[in-house]
Every structure is written in structure tokens, then in C-alpha cells.
Design an enzyme around this catalytic site. Structure first.
Site, PDB file in Angstrom:
ATOM      1  N   LYS A 111       0.835  -1.210   0.000  1.00 50.11           N
ATOM      2  CA  LYS A 111       0.000   0.000   0.000  1.00 50.11           C
ATOM      3  C   LYS A 111       0.867   1.257   0.000  1.00 50.11           C
ATOM      4  O   LYS A 111       0.504   2.265  -0.606  1.00 50.11           O
ATOM      5  CB  LYS A 111      -0.952   0.004   1.210  1.00 50.11           C
ATOM      6  N   LYS A 194      -4.650 -14.615 -10.032  1.00 51.24           N
ATOM      7  CA  LYS A 194      -5.928 -14.934  -9.401  1.00 51.24           C
ATOM      8  C   LYS A 194      -7.028 -13.969  -9.827  1.00 51.24           C
ATOM      9  O   LYS A 194      -6.752 -12.913 -10.399  1.00 51.24           O
ATOM     10  CB  LYS A 194      -5.769 -14.898  -7.884  1.00 51.24           C
ATOM     11  N   LYS A 197     -10.883  -8.150  -7.376  1.00 51.78           N
ATOM     12  CA  LYS A 197     -11.442  -6.835  -7.737  1.00 51.78           C
ATOM     13  C   LYS A 197     -10.341  -5.948  -8.302  1.00 51.78           C
ATOM     14  O   LYS A 197     -10.496  -5.338  -9.345  1.00 51.78           O
ATOM     15  CB  LYS A 197     -12.005  -6.146  -6.483  1.00 51.78           C
TER      16      LYS A 197
HETATM   17  P1  ADP Z   1     -10.261  -8.929  -3.629  1.00 49.76           P
HETATM   18  O1  ADP Z   1      -8.957  -9.653  -3.820  1.00 49.76           O
HETATM   19  O2  ADP Z   1     -11.171  -9.092  -4.779  1.00 49.76           O
HETATM   20  O3  ADP Z   1     -10.073  -7.480  -3.192  1.00 49.76           O
HETATM   21  P2  ADP Z   1     -10.761  -9.410  -0.860  1.00 49.76           P
HETATM   22  O4  ADP Z   1      -9.336  -9.084  -0.599  1.00 49.76           O
HETATM   23  O5  ADP Z   1     -11.812  -8.470  -0.376  1.00 49.76           O
HETATM   24  O6  ADP Z   1     -10.974  -9.657  -2.424  1.00 49.76           O
HETATM   25  O7  ADP Z   1     -11.017 -10.873  -0.279  1.00 49.76           O
HETATM   26  C1  ADP Z   1     -12.069 -11.276   0.554  1.00 49.76           C
HETATM   27  C2  ADP Z   1     -11.915 -12.778   0.812  1.00 49.76           C
HETATM   28  O8  ADP Z   1     -11.985 -13.527  -0.423  1.00 49.76           O
HETATM   29  C3  ADP Z   1     -10.567 -13.145   1.444  1.00 49.76           C
HETATM   30  O9  ADP Z   1     -10.769 -14.192   2.389  1.00 49.76           O
HETATM   31  C4  ADP Z   1      -9.761 -13.638   0.262  1.00 49.76           C
HETATM   32  O10 ADP Z   1      -8.739 -14.543   0.655  1.00 49.76           O
HETATM   33  C5  ADP Z   1     -10.812 -14.316  -0.611  1.00 49.76           C
HETATM   34  N1  ADP Z   1     -10.440 -14.286  -2.057  1.00 49.76           N
HETATM   35  C6  ADP Z   1     -10.403 -13.192  -2.860  1.00 49.76           C
HETATM   36  N2  ADP Z   1     -10.036 -13.520  -4.135  1.00 49.76           N
HETATM   37  C7  ADP Z   1      -9.831 -14.864  -4.156  1.00 49.76           C
HETATM   38  C8  ADP Z   1      -9.440 -15.818  -5.186  1.00 49.76           C
HETATM   39  N3  ADP Z   1      -9.224 -15.449  -6.432  1.00 49.76           N
HETATM   40  N4  ADP Z   1      -9.334 -17.121  -4.827  1.00 49.76           N
HETATM   41  C9  ADP Z   1      -9.570 -17.508  -3.545  1.00 49.76           C
HETATM   42  N5  ADP Z   1      -9.937 -16.673  -2.540  1.00 49.76           N
HETATM   43  C10 ADP Z   1     -10.080 -15.360  -2.817  1.00 49.76           C
END
Ligand code: ADP
Ligand code: TRP
Length: 328
Positions: A111, A194, A197
Site C-alpha cells: 500500500k 488470481k 477486484k
Molecule cells: P479482492 O482480492 O477481490 O479485493 P478481498 O481481498 O476483499 O478480495 O477478499 C475477501 C476474501 O476472499 C478473502 O478471504 C480472500 O482470501 C478471498 N479471495 C479473494 N479472491 C480470491 C481468489 N481469487 N481465490 C480464492 N480466494 C479469494
């Protein structure tokens, strides 16, 4: 019964990565543990200082949690900012959290690079707020994706440190929890990495059929194998990994066989994958729209969750104040 806590920041809609990486574990765990699942709206202030529409984002995630099948009768579903004891515990943890260890956290360092003009104290102390979320209910298991491992280590460290400083065995050390042996990683369909968002490659639970089809048909592939049984390049492996997650095993086998005999037609495979993703999302999507339209129900769930979470948090804070030596 053992206690479980987990949260997701309301910074966008839920996508297939969130579902298969986190929410799917919530659905199973709600019948086996004493669960607290919350919406981490305070955490979202570390990156979104002017949340134009924080109420709408929170409402959306709440509706999405419910549409996925979280049951407010079985589990405590709440909004982090409804539980005023969390910041009190965060304050105590911060008094024993040190600059050096907080600065070493990888997501903080990331960040610092991505938002150099807003390196705020909340960002630095993100792990102590997350630890407070978890230990306030004395949770022992936390279902999260692989990316949260370092925050989980910090949570264990802060729990242990509190116990040591005050000479008590009060907070248990929380462990990360994954449904299967291996933490699920939902791939992106844009070649590598992966789904996320911030990666800009997410398929959302709320996406309609046309949007899903458009996203899947754009998936990166190659010109196809020329040798039987050849290894799949990453982009193609990701397409198969996605199919393994959402389609019937027989569908996966069918296309895998076609790949191994060099007869694969990616266009057909993508069409099938789009149909299967849509079949998975359609009932959830309908429920999200229904629930979103029902403000009274959402308000009731939020109020009931706030009440249950606050009772649990208040008990912990009463005991913590006593352990530290403050007036009851
Ligand atoms: P993003 O990566 O889209 O910002 P978040 O960080 O808000 O998503 O993640 C919320 C939850 O979803 C966490 O527990 C994270 O480990 C899980 N998560 C997010 N993306 C994936 C993915 N591609 N595969 C598995 N778990 C994921
Ligand atoms: N840091 C988590 C994420 O980015 C969200 C979160 C905040 C959380 N507090 C938590 C997850 C407590 C589990 C437990 O996804």
C-alpha cells in the site's frame, strides 16, 4: 462449541474468488461452529477515506451474504462499525504493537507503494484492528484465503502478547481455516494470476448472463496442443481450473479428454463454461435482487447481528478491563 470469525471489506460486489475462497467455507461452518461473519467497513476506510456510498456498499454485501445462503438464525451476521467495543480492544492492542513489526507486513508495504499520498496510521495498524475483530469473540478458527496468512500471524502474536503481558491465559490463538487441504485459488481468465477486484478480471455473483458470457468468451487461450497429453500453459490451465470449480466433473473430463487428444475447441469449452457459471450464479443473482429490494429485512438482520455481536464483545471487554485493572 468452537468460535469462528471472518470478514470481508465492502469495497465492491462479491465475485467467484470471494465465493469459493471464503464464503463457501462460511456456509459449511455455520452449521458446525458458533460463527460471527461481518462486513469490515472500518477496514475499508484505510484505502477509501471518502466512502461516498458506504451504506450502499455495506447493504450490497449484506444482501450478497444472505443470497449465498448465510443463515441469520444460525450465525451472527453483523456490520463491524455496529460493535463499539472493537475500537476499544484495538486501542489496547495498539499500545503493545510496535512500529517495526507493523512496517514489515507485506500488504502495508504494497500500500505504501500503491497509495504513497495516503500512508495513514489505520493502514499501518490494519493487523491490530483485524486481530481485535477476531479475538474479541475469542475465535479459534478464521476462514480466509491464502493472502491473509501474514495478518493471521500478527493476530496470533497480539493474542499471545496480551496473555504474556498480563500473565493470563485469556485469548486463544486463532488459526486460519481452509475447507480443503489446499487453500482454493480461483484463477483469473486473463492469462495469469488470481481473480480479484483490483486485478480487474472478476466475474461477480451479480453479473447477468450476457456479462458472464462476454467475460468468459474473452478468456485467454492459445492455438491448441499439437502433441497428445501435453502440459497446459498457464492461461489454458486457468480455464480448466475454473471449469473444475463450477462445472460437473463429467463436463471437465469431456474437455480434458479433448485436450489430451488435441481435438479441443476452446470456443465450445468457453460456451459451456459460460453456461455453467451462469447456472451457478443465476439463483444467487435473483436472490440478491430480491433481498436488496427488502430494506426492512436487511435492517432487521443487521440489528439482530449487531445485538448478538455486541453481547459477545461486551463480555470480552468487561473481562479485558478487569485484567488490565481499569474500573469495571
Ligand atoms: P479482492 O482480492 O477481490 O479485493 P478481498 O481481498 O476483499 O478480495 O477478499 C475477501 C476474501 O476472499 C478473502 O478471504 C480472500 O482470501 C478471498 N479471495 C479473494 N479472491 C480470491 C481468489 N481469487 N481465490 C480464492 N480466494 C479469494
Ligand atoms: N483483511 C481481510 C481481507 O482483506 C478482511 C478482514 C478484516 C478479516 N477483519 C477480519 C478477515 C477478521 C477475517 C477476520 O480480506
Amino acid at each position: 462449541m468452537e468460535t469462528v470469525v471472518s470478514g470481508i471489506r465492502p469495497t465492491g460486489n462479491l465475485h467467484l474468488g470471494n465465493y469459493f475462497g471464503a464464503v463457501k467455507s462460511f456456509l459449511k461452518m455455520q452449521y458446525e461452529y458458533n460463527c460471527f461473519f461481518f462486513i469490515a467497513d472500518w477496514h475499508s476506510l484505510t484505502t477509501h477515506p471518502h466512502p461516498d456510498n458506504i451504506r450502499k456498499s455495506v447493504k450490497t454485501i449484506l444482501a450478497e451474504y444472505l443470497a449465498c445462503g448465510l443463515d441469520p438464525e444460525k450465525t451472527t451476521i453483523y456490520i463491524q462499525s455496529d460493535v463499539r467495543e472493537v475500537p476499544e480492544l484495538y486501542l489496547y492492542l495498539n499500545m503493545n504493537a510496535y512500529l517495526g513489526e507493523l512496517e514489515r507486513v507485506t500488504s502495508f508495504k504494497d500500500k505504501v507503494r500503491t497509495q504513497p499520498n495516503n500512508v495513514n496510521a489505520g493502514l499501518l495498524t490494519y493487523p491490530s484492528l483485524m486481530a481485535a475483530d477476531i479475538i474479541i469473540h475469542k475465535a479459534v478458527k478464521v476462514p480466509v484465503g491464502k493472502d491473509q496468512e501474514q495478518n493471521m500471524e500478527m493476530a496470533r502474536k497480539f493474542a499471545r502478547r496480551f496473555n504474556q503481558i498480563y500473565g493470563v491465559e485469556y485469548f486463544p490463538e486463532p488459526a486460519s481455516f481452509h475447507l480443503s487441504e489446499k487453500a482454493v485459488k480461483v484463477p483469473g481468465l486473463d492469462g495469469s494470476g488470481k481473480m480479484g477486484k483490483s486485478e480487474g478480471n472478476a466475474i461477480y455473483l451479480i453479473d447477468d448472463e450476457k456479462t458472464i458470457k462476454k467475460k468468459v468468451m474473452k478468456a485467454v487461450t492459445d492455438s491448441g496442443p499439437t502433441e497428445p497429453n501435453s502440459e497446459k500453459p498457464e492461461a489454458v490451465a486457468n480455464l480448466f481450473a475454473m471449469m473444475e470449480i463450477v462445472s460437473e466433473p463429467s463436463t471437465y473430463e469431456y474437455f480434458n479428454e479433448k485436450y489430451n487428444t488435441c481435438e479441443i475447441r476452446y470456443g465450445d469449452m468457453k460456451k459451456q463454461l459460460a453456461v455453467d457459471i451462469n447456472a451457478f450464479c443465476a439463483p444467487i443473482r435473483e436472490k440478491i435482487l430480491d433481498i436488496m429490494a427488502n430494506d426492512a429485512y436487511l435492517e432487521k438482520v443487521a440489528a439482530q447481528g449487531a445485538e448478538k455481536a455486541s453481547v459477545s464483545a461486551a463480555k470480552t471487554l468487561r473481562e479485558v478491563r478487569e485484567i488490565i485493572g481499569f474500573r469495571p
